[in-house]
Write an enzyme that holds these catalytic residues in place. Sequence first.
Site, PDB file in Angstrom:
ATOM      1  CE  LYS A 132       3.043  -2.893  18.610  1.00 27.65           C
ATOM      2  NZ  LYS A 132       3.578  -2.619  17.258  1.00 27.65           N
ATOM      3  CB  SER A 162       6.293  -5.449  16.884  1.00 30.78           C
ATOM      4  OG  SER A 162       5.707  -4.207  16.521  1.00 30.78           O
ATOM      5  CB  SER A 191       4.898  -3.551  13.592  1.00 28.26           C
ATOM      6  OG  SER A 191       6.159  -4.090  13.873  1.00 28.26           O
TER       7      SER A 191
HETATM    8  N1  GLN Z   1       9.959  -5.934  12.111  1.00 24.64           N
HETATM    9  C1  GLN Z   1      10.491  -4.615  11.954  1.00 24.64           C
HETATM   10  C2  GLN Z   1      11.541  -4.352  13.007  1.00 24.64           C
HETATM   11  O1  GLN Z   1      11.846  -5.240  13.706  1.00 24.64           O
HETATM   12  C3  GLN Z   1       9.397  -3.614  11.998  1.00 24.64           C
HETATM   13  C4  GLN Z   1       8.840  -3.427  13.360  1.00 24.64           C
HETATM   14  C5  GLN Z   1       7.752  -2.407  13.418  1.00 24.64           C
HETATM   15  O2  GLN Z   1       7.150  -2.060  12.403  1.00 24.64           O
HETATM   16  N2  GLN Z   1       7.549  -1.886  14.591  1.00 24.64           N
HETATM   17  O3  GLN Z   1      12.047  -3.299  13.146  1.00 24.64           O
END
Ligand code: GLN
Length: 479
Positions: free
Chosen positions: A81, A156, A180
Amino acid sequence: MNDGILALDAASLAAAVRSGEVTAVEVVETYLAQISVQEPEVGAFLSIDAEAAISAAAALDRARESGEELGPLAGVPVALKDNLCTTGFPTTAASRILEGWIPPYNATVVDRVLAAGGIAIGKTNLDEFAMGSSTENSGYKITRNPHDLDRVPGGSSGGSAAAVVSRMALLALGSDTGGSIRQPASLTGIVGLKPTYGRVSRYGLLAFASSLDQIGPMAATVKDAALMAEVIFGHDPMDATSLAVPVPALVDGIEGGVRSLRIGLVSNLLEVAAPAVAAAVERAAAALAGEGATVETVAIPELSLGLPAYYVVAPAEASSNLARYDGVRYGFRGEGATAEEMMVSSRSEGFGAEVKRRIMLGTYALSAGYYDAFYLRAQRVRSLVRSAFQEAYSRFDLLLSPTSPTTAFKIGERSDDPVEMYRSDVCTIPSNLSGDPAISVPFGKEGGLPIGVQLMGPALAEERLLRAAYALEAGWSGE
Ligand code: GLN
């Protein structure tokens, strides 16, 4: 041979490379060929370095020829990532503000993967600074779900998920602050593990919300996820929150089954799911019971309070963490006659809309006069979630729920409604607030789209979690 190579799981592939049955160069060339076919459609990567991957593979092959013992990930192509620092690739967190930045060091997890013989095949797309649930918030491009190119891969860590499911990498690293790793795993039909907070070093992870962020493995199978977990788990003096506890054997014993485990099916998280998702979770519960676990339905209403608490705590931490991107030290620099004007234009132009929204929400929640009403209150709710989990884990060994309330949604469908997007994380956020481990395992499909179910466990119970996940995986026919 190429199809043969692509069909191998990580342990078998590494064993074949270690024994010289296939060379690491053959493996990397096979995966690069797969990338050249899939990547134009899917768009999982922000950067790929074919030459570097081949020369890393060649070095591995030479080491083997000279009698060196290769590691557990020998020759395994790994996607990283793009919020993980790498000296060999730019690291942008999918933000324009870090365009072209090449870190001076590797994240600890990256070093561990490389030391185990893994080959860094490329850096994957994400929602900018990991803020989002669809990978549509990337400052560079969108990533498509390989099961249906009109749909999102989740986020994400959507690029990592898409890379694994389309076999452009065999393993991937993601980060999980509110879901994410698990939500994109669920939406693409792979396995994603969020470890216990502190299990995996965060050194070299570009911080989003430091009290919630964890790095973890994404893989096609539970066993592969366990193999990668063994490589990346463990204490790191460079991360003050890293736990100094021994790393358990996760692969050995993974087939041990779930007999006599007490598993709680969380009814209030089941209720928020679409009917097909809820049905898959019910089938998962039946499968676990069929394997000898005791499954009981339990309401834990506090877990449903996690979502609003997270969306105060995470932006608050993000607003502080992202203060460092000011145009002075890293990446993009805007115009301005004074230092202040330069910083304002750097941040205004360098950050995307969602990141700015979070910075504003977080700054507001932390400001004098509002701190007690928002931040402190959210922290109290976080404590409630923690103690509700603690109470539940005194009665249950593991908890079961959906990972995401829905299957993969259409690109653009939730872009105009941030709150609707935030709701994607209602089932995953509680384990981030408590710091406990959780895993998403594919268990069903609806209209060709994968459905994931989530198993949650108490702190440091990854061995048990993976064992149950393995039993679950074996209990789904794939249809
Ligand atoms: N979707 C969640 C957010 O937007 C979690 C994102 C993540 O785990 N990095 O914060």
